[in-house]
Write an enzyme that holds these catalytic residues in place. Sequence first.
Site, mmCIF file in Angstrom:
data_model
loop_
_atom_site.group_PDB
_atom_site.id
_atom_site.type_symbol
_atom_site.label_atom_id
_atom_site.label_comp_id
_atom_site.label_asym_id
_atom_site.label_seq_id
_atom_site.Cartn_x
_atom_site.Cartn_y
_atom_site.Cartn_z
ATOM 1 N N ALA A 61 -1.597 9.124 2.843
ATOM 2 C CA ALA A 61 -1.474 8.532 4.228
ATOM 3 C C ALA A 61 -0.847 9.510 5.251
ATOM 4 C CB ALA A 61 -0.409 7.711 3.761
ATOM 5 N N GLY A 100 -2.635 7.848 -0.691
ATOM 6 C CA GLY A 100 -3.589 6.670 -0.203
ATOM 7 C C GLY A 100 -4.859 7.303 -0.709
ATOM 8 N N GLU A 103 -5.957 6.161 -3.596
ATOM 9 C CA GLU A 103 -5.787 4.838 -3.574
ATOM 10 C C GLU A 103 -6.979 4.131 -3.094
ATOM 11 O OE1 GLU A 103 -2.062 4.244 -2.005
ATOM 12 O OE2 GLU A 103 -1.648 3.028 -3.772
ATOM 13 N N GLU A 123 2.864 11.075 -5.018
ATOM 14 C CA GLU A 123 3.905 10.785 -4.018
ATOM 15 C C GLU A 123 5.498 10.386 -4.524
ATOM 16 O OE1 GLU A 123 0.712 9.517 -4.798
ATOM 17 O OE2 GLU A 123 0.338 7.775 -3.342
#
Length: 694
Positions: A61, A100, A103, A123
């Site tokens: 992200a 992310g 992911e 993270e």
Amino acid sequence: MARYELVKRSVALITLTNPPVNASSSAVRHAIAKSMKCALSDPEVTAVVICGENGSFCGGADIREFAGPLKGPPLVPLLDAIEAGEKPVVAAIEGVALGGGFELALVCHYRIAHSKARLGFPEVTLGILPAAGGTQRLLRLIGIPAAAISLKLGIVDQVTEQNACEVAVEFALRAVAKPLLSRRVSMLTTRCPPDLDALLDAVTMQVKKKAPGVMAPLACIQAVRAAATMPYYKGIKREGELMATLFNSGQAWALQYCFFAQRTAGKWTLIRSAAVIGLGTMGRGIAVCLARVGISVIAVESEKKLLETGRQMVIGMLERDAKRRGVSASLNLFKFTLSLHDLKDVDLVIEVVFEDMALKKRVFQELSKVCRPATLLCTNTSGLDVDALAGVTDRPHLVVGMHFFSPAHVMKLLEVVCGPRSSSETIATAMSLGKRMGKVSVAVGNCPGFVRNRMLKPYIDQATFLLEEGATPEQIDKALEDFGFAMGVFRMSDLAGLDVGWRVRKESGLNGSDVDPESPPRRRQGRRYCLIPDMVCEQGRFGQKTGGGWYMYDKRGGTNAKPDPLIQNLLETYRSKYGIQPRNISNQEIVERCLFALANEGFGILEDGMAARPEDIDVIYLFGYGFPRHRGGPMFYASMVGLERVLKRLEHYHQAHPDVPHLKPSPLLKTLVACGIPPVQKWREHIKTMHSHL
Ligand SMILES: CC(C)(COP(=O)(O)OP(=O)(O)OC[C@H]1O[C@@H](n2cnc3c(N)ncnc32)[C@H](O)[C@@H]1OP(=O)(O)O)[C@@H](O)C(=O)NCCC(=O)NCCSC(=O)C[C@@H](O)CCCCCCCCCCCCC(=O)O
């Protein structure tokens, strides 16, 4: 933010394009959603490959966006939709797939990773947890506990040393029509050890001891417990709840602050302000590159009208660029002026005036007078002597070439041209500025044309000699495009514009009034010379921009190249005027003559110490001329063909064309063959001359 294209007729290739790490900003998420919609609804598309530009899949992200209100499509439903899709999706992972990004890879039905790729969830170092299904999917895929490498764990389906994207496309084609159900990681059941509670309690104890009071690792353990004990839909809900607690915590803010502070602290820079002199196409592009990385820019033109046109163009470019990147345009960084006196305080100047030595010298003399003594003076000349410019200033050690390629705000390559008097600090500053602007910067020596353009000359010369001998532009382009170039030499020249080369040839006395009237036909300065390019330009045909060049186009600026009977006619008239009997030329000869002449000049460049190593030349050609990446670059390609063969073929062609010195094998090539053909990485050891700065 993401490029969408169809490859191999039926595979949708989605490339994330958000430098430097392809973080999944709101604009990227938006582009992924749009591209996936396109791919899933297009009946021609049977499979999808997702990859990232510039050797990086996705760094997760966009952490910067965490500081403001969350915008754009939320990640969780976007990823769920990819996984649920009815067409196989393959992740092609190079560089990093973090947070992310990992992911995103986990919702793809298959994962192909380069052997050097790094996958993981950092993270926790940012005070949060992988909250787009990461905790739930990873554990379903590899079980609890897990340790070992990705392939063994089953995280990736194939590890490759090749280009992951190309491997993934082939993989995707094979995956079409295979059942997808078992490939949806969220549908799997987490494999748990019988003593789960004891294991998680032990880990909790360890974490509390190692990082007392730190919340994120404990939240991760709770998410693991959820993955082990709950169905996916409940687990993801729990993951979201845990994230909501962490997301607005002081710990998350502090850790994210540290992430950026660490990088800001490392950013010691001399360059905060710069000036660009000349707002033509190149100057405008360079100005945008500078402003994009937060450098304030004073843009200079010589006339009011040119300044106004330049200003409007720059503003338009900045606005379009900002819109594309989902940021606000940095217009406040700009000042436009007609006076060089306004440059007295800037840290660096890039001169982008007309390619005329006398004019450039006048500019550099003037800059010497107005700029403070520490200001770096750079020229964007595409081939003139940087040292001659340094010589007219009061600070030759602060003069360096920064050779951008058009369009400067798009093209990745930057040649940093080191004059003999440029100081190491000056070169290092120009190199780091290049990196800051997202360029692939290569330090090169100060010789006519530097590296890219010096090598281009023999390449283009061979193509035009082949025209004389019987080939057509279409035939030559087709052979080069079959080799792997996106565009053959003539289509590329039409795109770049034919007038620049024409002017350079005039200035070098190869054409026009300076030509020795005694010189025999088709010979200049003691070597073979093809007049056809000059004849094309004399007809006002400068390529796409004039609607005609080596090809004809439907309109000025058109891109659809069609063979032109006028060129065919010109070739026939030319051949009969000079008594040339056209012959059939094979594609092999076209590729060999163009590419071996290109590589041969590369050997010459290495020998002259104008590039530090063959890898530098290859990178210049990959990023500055679209050399097919799967061929590795001209020097690597020569090594793959076999240096002995390259040498033999060059000897053969030079024998047939003794008036073409570029076909005479370079001494370095001969040395490398004589000493047993070392691998590319070792060539440097056989180079005697080395530029002091390279
Ligand atoms: C990637 C790296 C390994 C590269 O290292 P390298 O050394 O090559 O380069 P640098 O570290 O110098 O980085 C270059 C450059 O890039 C910038 N950058 C790197 N990564 C990012 C990033 N992810 N975002 C933004 N910018 C990044 C870096 O700052 C440098 O910039 P500069 O200007 O200095 O040149 C290395 O960079 C690295 O390790 N990066 C971090 C990787 C990472 O940690 N990734 C994870 C990110 S977090 C994440 O992905 C979260 C997802 O799991 C989940 C997202 C779901 C979000 C849902 C939110 C729900 C919130 C619910 C709360 C609701 C409550 C409420 O209502 O308020």
